[in-house]
Design a protein around this motif. Structure first.
Motif, PDB file in Angstrom:
ATOM      1  N   ALA A   1       0.833  -1.205   0.000  1.00  0.00           N
ATOM      2  CA  ALA A   1       0.000   0.000   0.000  1.00  0.00           C
ATOM      3  C   ALA A   1       0.867   1.254   0.000  1.00  0.00           C
ATOM      4  O   ALA A   1       1.922   1.310   0.626  1.00  0.00           O
ATOM      5  N   GLU A   2       0.391   2.269  -0.729  1.00  0.00           N
ATOM      6  CA  GLU A   2       1.103   3.536  -0.794  1.00  0.00           C
ATOM      7  C   GLU A   2       0.681   4.413   0.378  1.00  0.00           C
ATOM      8  O   GLU A   2      -0.324   4.163   1.043  1.00  0.00           O
ATOM      9  N   SER A   3       1.475   5.446   0.612  1.00  0.00           N
ATOM     10  CA  SER A   3       1.111   6.401   1.658  1.00  0.00           C
ATOM     11  C   SER A   3      -0.161   7.137   1.235  1.00  0.00           C
ATOM     12  O   SER A   3      -0.496   7.228   0.043  1.00  0.00           O
ATOM     13  N   ILE A   4      -0.871   7.648   2.230  1.00  0.00           N
ATOM     14  CA  ILE A   4      -2.109   8.363   1.921  1.00  0.00           C
ATOM     15  C   ILE A   4      -1.790   9.644   1.155  1.00  0.00           C
ATOM     16  O   ILE A   4      -0.722  10.224   1.300  1.00  0.00           O
ATOM     17  N   ASP A   5      -2.735  10.063   0.327  1.00  0.00           N
ATOM     18  CA  ASP A   5      -2.576  11.291  -0.459  1.00  0.00           C
ATOM     19  C   ASP A   5      -2.914  12.478   0.439  1.00  0.00           C
ATOM     20  O   ASP A   5      -4.080  12.811   0.658  1.00  0.00           O
ATOM     21  N   GLU A   6      -1.862  13.084   0.988  1.00  0.00           N
ATOM     22  CA  GLU A   6      -2.080  14.173   1.934  1.00  0.00           C
ATOM     23  C   GLU A   6      -2.702  15.400   1.292  1.00  0.00           C
ATOM     24  O   GLU A   6      -3.262  16.249   2.000  1.00  0.00           O
ATOM     25  N   SER A   7      -2.622  15.460  -0.041  1.00  0.00           N
ATOM     26  CA  SER A   7      -3.220  16.611  -0.721  1.00  0.00           C
ATOM     27  C   SER A   7      -4.740  16.606  -0.570  1.00  0.00           C
ATOM     28  O   SER A   7      -5.389  17.642  -0.732  1.00  0.00           O
TER      29      SER A   7
ATOM     30  N   GLU B   1      -1.033   5.084   9.983  1.00  0.00           N
ATOM     31  CA  GLU B   1      -0.977   6.370   9.289  1.00  0.00           C
ATOM     32  C   GLU B   1      -2.382   6.828   8.894  1.00  0.00           C
ATOM     33  O   GLU B   1      -2.773   7.982   9.146  1.00  0.00           O
ATOM     34  N   ALA B   2      -3.156   5.924   8.288  1.00  0.00           N
ATOM     35  CA  ALA B   2      -4.509   6.268   7.854  1.00  0.00           C
ATOM     36  C   ALA B   2      -5.423   6.513   9.053  1.00  0.00           C
ATOM     37  O   ALA B   2      -6.239   7.447   9.051  1.00  0.00           O
ATOM     38  N   GLN B   3      -5.280   5.679  10.105  1.00  0.00           N
ATOM     39  CA  GLN B   3      -6.156   5.817  11.272  1.00  0.00           C
ATOM     40  C   GLN B   3      -5.876   7.113  12.019  1.00  0.00           C
ATOM     41  O   GLN B   3      -6.807   7.793  12.481  1.00  0.00           O
ATOM     42  N   GLU B   4      -4.603   7.460  12.144  1.00  0.00           N
ATOM     43  CA  GLU B   4      -4.269   8.710  12.829  1.00  0.00           C
ATOM     44  C   GLU B   4      -4.786   9.917  12.043  1.00  0.00           C
ATOM     45  O   GLU B   4      -5.283  10.884  12.637  1.00  0.00           O
ATOM     46  N   ALA B   5      -4.667   9.847  10.714  1.00  0.00           N
ATOM     47  CA  ALA B   5      -5.195  10.942   9.887  1.00  0.00           C
ATOM     48  C   ALA B   5      -6.713  11.022  10.025  1.00  0.00           C
ATOM     49  O   ALA B   5      -7.289  12.115  10.109  1.00  0.00           O
ATOM     50  N   ALA B   6      -7.374   9.848  10.063  1.00  0.00           N
ATOM     51  CA  ALA B   6      -8.826   9.820  10.244  1.00  0.00           C
ATOM     52  C   ALA B   6      -9.204  10.397  11.603  1.00  0.00           C
ATOM     53  O   ALA B   6     -10.164  11.170  11.724  1.00  0.00           O
ATOM     54  N   ASP B   7      -8.459  10.025  12.630  1.00  0.00           N
ATOM     55  CA  ASP B   7      -8.735  10.533  13.976  1.00  0.00           C
ATOM     56  C   ASP B   7      -8.565  12.043  14.037  1.00  0.00           C
ATOM     57  O   ASP B   7      -9.348  12.744  14.705  1.00  0.00           O
ATOM     58  N   GLN B   8      -7.518  12.560  13.351  1.00  0.00           N
ATOM     59  CA  GLN B   8      -7.300  14.010  13.333  1.00  0.00           C
ATOM     60  C   GLN B   8      -8.462  14.730  12.655  1.00  0.00           C
ATOM     61  O   GLN B   8      -8.937  15.770  13.134  1.00  0.00           O
ATOM     62  N   HIS B   9      -8.929  14.161  11.544  1.00  0.00           N
ATOM     63  CA  HIS B   9     -10.070  14.774  10.854  1.00  0.00           C
ATOM     64  C   HIS B   9     -11.320  14.705  11.729  1.00  0.00           C
ATOM     65  O   HIS B   9     -12.141  15.629  11.721  1.00  0.00           O
ATOM     66  N   HIS B  10     -11.451  13.617  12.483  1.00  0.00           N
ATOM     67  CA  HIS B  10     -12.611  13.503  13.368  1.00  0.00           C
ATOM     68  C   HIS B  10     -12.536  14.559  14.478  1.00  0.00           C
ATOM     69  O   HIS B  10     -13.548  15.204  14.809  1.00  0.00           O
ATOM     70  N   GLU B  11     -11.340  14.715  15.065  1.00  0.00           N
ATOM     71  CA  GLU B  11     -11.173  15.729  16.108  1.00  0.00           C
ATOM     72  C   GLU B  11     -11.509  17.123  15.563  1.00  0.00           C
ATOM     73  O   GLU B  11     -12.206  17.906  16.229  1.00  0.00           O
ATOM     74  N   ASP B  12     -11.014  17.417  14.366  1.00  0.00           N
ATOM     75  CA  ASP B  12     -11.293  18.725  13.773  1.00  0.00           C
ATOM     76  C   ASP B  12     -12.775  18.871  13.453  1.00  0.00           C
ATOM     77  O   ASP B  12     -13.359  19.963  13.624  1.00  0.00           O
TER      78      ASP B  12
END
Length: 296
Positions: free
Chosen positions: A2-8, A224-235
């Motif tokens: 799997a590739e890294s998430i597309d941060e863009s 990586e994906a879960q932490e990004a998801a959690d950050q979006h949830h917090e925001d």
């Protein structure tokens, strides 16, 4: 892999956004945060599933390696058993062959005359004794010679009888040696099979390590994906909280405006009511105002 998430595609939220964006802008931002959070949660779920599949394959390979290890150890035990039997039998055979060599050495079969030769000589000497006229001394010597030959013949015959025992021991030794060779062949075959299982075990462990590395990498991608998801949830939660604050603020403003309008209406109604008491004539609109305030 799997590739890294597309941060863009990630949605960012700043304190300035929370404080200064309009309610409409915040609602739009909350929608983006929610959608991106859901995408990332779905991606994290897929990666967790892939990680779990890889971990399952790792366990399968470890189990396979363990099976080869157990089979190898079982075969090595059999190898050891056959080795012990082979060595024991070879030792027994060597003892018997040594016994044969010793008996042959004791018999000294390769030395002296044969039975036929000795019998012919005795026959010749006896014929001489019977046909020739001999002096007493010569006849005595001849008789002693015949007796000596007869002793040699008896000893030779006795040795020949013992050779049957030697051959029997030799046959037994060869049978034992043959059985030892059978066990040696089993040692070779089982050792080769054990080595094959050993090689298969090493290969299975190597494959398990490779798959485990993939699983560890996939776990990192999941985090990586879960932490990004959690950050979006917090925001998203922060924006929702800000929207509730704005809603309360709007409600308070609207309440204040309503109360101000009600107070102004009451004051106006009281003035109209005073005019009414003073005997002034009221029109329909004034009467309705009095009715709304309960003064009429």
């Amino acid at each position: 892999m799997a590739e890294s998430i597309d941060e863009s595609k990630n949605v960012t939220l700043t304190d300035d956004d929370l404080e200064n964006n309009s309610k409409g802008e915040l609602i739009k931002l909350a929608g983006k945060l929610r959608d991106r959070r859901n995408e990332l949660n779905q991606l994290a779920s897929e990666r967790a599933s892939d990680r779990d599949d890889l971990n399952a394959k790792t366990r399968e390979k470890v189990d396979e390696a363990q099976e080869h290890r157990e089979k190898r150890d079982e075969l090595n035990e059999q190898v050891q058993e056959h080795k012990e039997k082979r060595n024991t039998l070879n030792a027994e055979a060597n003892e018997l062959f040594d016994e044969v060599d010793q008996k042959k050495e004791d018999l000294e079969l390769q030395e002296g005359k044969s039975v036929d030769e000795l019998e012919d000589e005795i026959e010749d000497l006896e014929f001489k004794q019977q046909t020739e006229v001999l002096s007493t001394e010569d006849e005595r010597e001849l008789i002693e010679k015949i007796e000596g030959k007869r002793e040699q013949l008896a000893e030779r015959k006795d040795k020949l009888d013992n050779t049957e025992d030697v051959e029997s021991i030799k046959e037994e030794a060869e049978e034992i040696r043959s059985e030892a060779s059978h066990h040696h062949q089993k040692v070779t075959e089982l050792a080769d099979e054990a080595q094959k299982h050993h090689n298969d075990m090493i290969e299975a462990y190597r494959e398990a390590d490779d798959i485990r590395d993939e699983a560890d990498e996939m776990h990192e991608k999941f985090v990586e994906a879960q932490e990004a998801a959690d950050q979006h949830h917090e925001d998203f939660v922060r924006v929702q909280k800000r929207l509730r604050e704005l809603d309360k603020k709007e409600e308070k403003q609207e309440q204040s405006q309503r109360e101000a309008k009600q107070e102004a209406a009451r004051e106006e109604a009281e003035e109209i009511y005073q005019q009414f008491k003073d005997g002034e004539t009221l029109d329909t609109e004034d009467l309705m105002k009095l009715q709304k305030t309960g003064l009429l």
